[in-house]
Write a protein that holds these residues in place. Structure first.
Motif, PDB file in Angstrom:
ATOM      1  N   VAL A 198       0.764  -1.099  -0.050  1.00  0.00           N
ATOM      2  CA  VAL A 198      -0.129   0.197   0.022  1.00  0.00           C
ATOM      3  C   VAL A 198       0.711   1.250  -0.219  1.00  0.00           C
ATOM      4  CG1 VAL A 198      -1.999  -1.042   1.141  1.00  0.00           C
ATOM      5  CG2 VAL A 198      -0.104  -0.105   2.480  1.00  0.00           C
ATOM      6  N   SER A 199       0.474   2.364  -0.575  1.00  0.00           N
ATOM      7  CA  SER A 199       1.166   3.464  -0.713  1.00  0.00           C
ATOM      8  C   SER A 199       1.428   4.267   0.744  1.00  0.00           C
ATOM      9  CB  SER A 199       0.627   4.518  -1.381  1.00  0.00           C
ATOM     10  OG  SER A 199      -0.679   5.010  -1.058  1.00  0.00           O
ATOM     11  N   LEU A 200       2.312   5.096   0.650  1.00  0.00           N
ATOM     12  CA  LEU A 200       2.543   5.962   1.960  1.00  0.00           C
ATOM     13  C   LEU A 200       1.612   6.759   2.338  1.00  0.00           C
ATOM     14  CD1 LEU A 200       6.597   6.583   1.585  1.00  0.00           C
ATOM     15  CD2 LEU A 200       5.222   4.926   3.138  1.00  0.00           C
TER      16      LEU A 200
ATOM     17  N   ASP B 142      -0.295   7.113   5.843  1.00  0.00           N
ATOM     18  CA  ASP B 142      -0.245   8.499   6.466  1.00  0.00           C
ATOM     19  C   ASP B 142      -1.701   8.449   6.978  1.00  0.00           C
ATOM     20  OD1 ASP B 142       0.682  11.095   7.087  1.00  0.00           O
ATOM     21  OD2 ASP B 142      -0.985  11.664   5.605  1.00  0.00           O
ATOM     22  N   LYS B 143      -3.008   8.212   6.080  1.00  0.00           N
ATOM     23  CA  LYS B 143      -4.224   8.187   6.545  1.00  0.00           C
ATOM     24  C   LYS B 143      -4.402   7.574   7.731  1.00  0.00           C
ATOM     25  CE  LYS B 143      -6.003   9.377   1.912  1.00  0.00           C
ATOM     26  NZ  LYS B 143      -6.934   9.064   0.850  1.00  0.00           N
ATOM     27  N   LEU B 144      -3.886   6.378   7.823  1.00  0.00           N
ATOM     28  CA  LEU B 144      -4.046   5.489   8.689  1.00  0.00           C
ATOM     29  C   LEU B 144      -3.473   6.035  10.368  1.00  0.00           C
ATOM     30  CD1 LEU B 144      -2.973   1.754   7.286  1.00  0.00           C
ATOM     31  CD2 LEU B 144      -5.552   2.727   7.905  1.00  0.00           C
ATOM     32  N   CYS B 145      -2.078   6.522  10.039  1.00  0.00           N
ATOM     33  CA  CYS B 145      -1.656   7.016  11.225  1.00  0.00           C
ATOM     34  C   CYS B 145      -2.280   8.314  11.546  1.00  0.00           C
ATOM     35  CB  CYS B 145      -0.207   7.527  10.751  1.00  0.00           C
ATOM     36  SG  CYS B 145       1.024   5.896  10.633  1.00  0.00           S
ATOM     37  N   SER B 146      -2.884   8.913  10.819  1.00  0.00           N
ATOM     38  CA  SER B 146      -3.796  10.228  11.183  1.00  0.00           C
ATOM     39  C   SER B 146      -4.896   9.876  11.996  1.00  0.00           C
ATOM     40  CB  SER B 146      -4.063  11.021   9.938  1.00  0.00           C
ATOM     41  OG  SER B 146      -3.057  11.570   9.372  1.00  0.00           O
ATOM     42  N   ALA B 147      -5.475   8.903  11.537  1.00  0.00           N
ATOM     43  CA  ALA B 147      -6.698   8.266  12.255  1.00  0.00           C
ATOM     44  C   ALA B 147      -6.754   7.727  13.516  1.00  0.00           C
ATOM     45  CB  ALA B 147      -7.690   7.302  10.905  1.00  0.00           C
ATOM     46  N   LEU B 148      -5.141   6.760  13.435  1.00  0.00           N
ATOM     47  CA  LEU B 148      -5.355   6.284  14.919  1.00  0.00           C
ATOM     48  C   LEU B 148      -4.423   6.746  15.681  1.00  0.00           C
ATOM     49  CD1 LEU B 148      -4.575   2.626  12.890  1.00  0.00           C
ATOM     50  CD2 LEU B 148      -6.667   3.381  14.294  1.00  0.00           C
TER      51      LEU B 148
ATOM     52  N   CYS C 231      -1.224   7.214  15.551  1.00  0.00           N
ATOM     53  CA  CYS C 231       0.047   6.654  15.578  1.00  0.00           C
ATOM     54  C   CYS C 231       1.265   7.008  14.709  1.00  0.00           C
ATOM     55  CB  CYS C 231      -0.216   5.050  15.738  1.00  0.00           C
ATOM     56  SG  CYS C 231      -0.611   4.577  13.980  1.00  0.00           S
ATOM     57  N   GLN C 232       2.202   6.179  14.742  1.00  0.00           N
ATOM     58  CA  GLN C 232       3.601   6.572  13.898  1.00  0.00           C
ATOM     59  C   GLN C 232       3.372   5.437  12.848  1.00  0.00           C
ATOM     60  OE1 GLN C 232       5.610   9.555  13.850  1.00  0.00           O
ATOM     61  NE2 GLN C 232       4.041  10.113  15.147  1.00  0.00           N
ATOM     62  N   PRO C 233       4.195   5.728  11.808  1.00  0.00           N
ATOM     63  CA  PRO C 233       4.308   4.610  10.754  1.00  0.00           C
ATOM     64  C   PRO C 233       4.937   3.369  11.196  1.00  0.00           C
ATOM     65  CG  PRO C 233       4.711   6.647   9.784  1.00  0.00           C
ATOM     66  CD  PRO C 233       4.593   6.955  11.136  1.00  0.00           C
ATOM     67  N   SER C 234       5.931   3.382  12.006  1.00  0.00           N
ATOM     68  CA  SER C 234       6.495   2.428  12.598  1.00  0.00           C
ATOM     69  C   SER C 234       5.521   1.374  13.686  1.00  0.00           C
ATOM     70  CB  SER C 234       7.891   2.835  13.353  1.00  0.00           C
ATOM     71  OG  SER C 234       7.451   3.457  14.318  1.00  0.00           O
ATOM     72  N   ASP C 235       4.636   1.906  13.918  1.00  0.00           N
ATOM     73  CA  ASP C 235       3.751   1.264  14.605  1.00  0.00           C
ATOM     74  C   ASP C 235       2.724   0.275  14.051  1.00  0.00           C
ATOM     75  OD1 ASP C 235       4.356   2.667  17.109  1.00  0.00           O
ATOM     76  OD2 ASP C 235       2.865   4.117  16.737  1.00  0.00           O
TER      77      ASP C 235
END
Length: 58
Positions: free
Chosen positions: A32-34, A38-44, A46-50
């Motif tokens: 999946v794209s970055l 980014d959308k997942l991290c914003s919603a949750l 969290c950080q991408p490494s999570d």
């Protein structure tokens, strides 16, 4: 992470605006794209490494 936060996949789709096809890719460990990350991290909140889990090729 979704289980810990009691968030259903359908709720995550609504929170992020990602498509069900993209969710299917996440479920099957496909690329999946970055932008999606980014959308997942914003919603949750969290950080991408999570998010990712490294699965070595065999």
């Amino acid at each position: 992470m979704l289980i810990d936060r009691e968030i259903k996949k359908q709720d995550l789709l609504k929170m992020t605006g990602i498509s069900s096809a993209t969710m299917a890719k996440l479920n099957t460990n496909e690329y999946v794209s970055l932008e999606v990350i980014d959308k997942l991290c914003s919603a949750l909140g969290c950080q991408p490494s999570d998010l990712p889990e490294h699965i070595a090729e065999q």
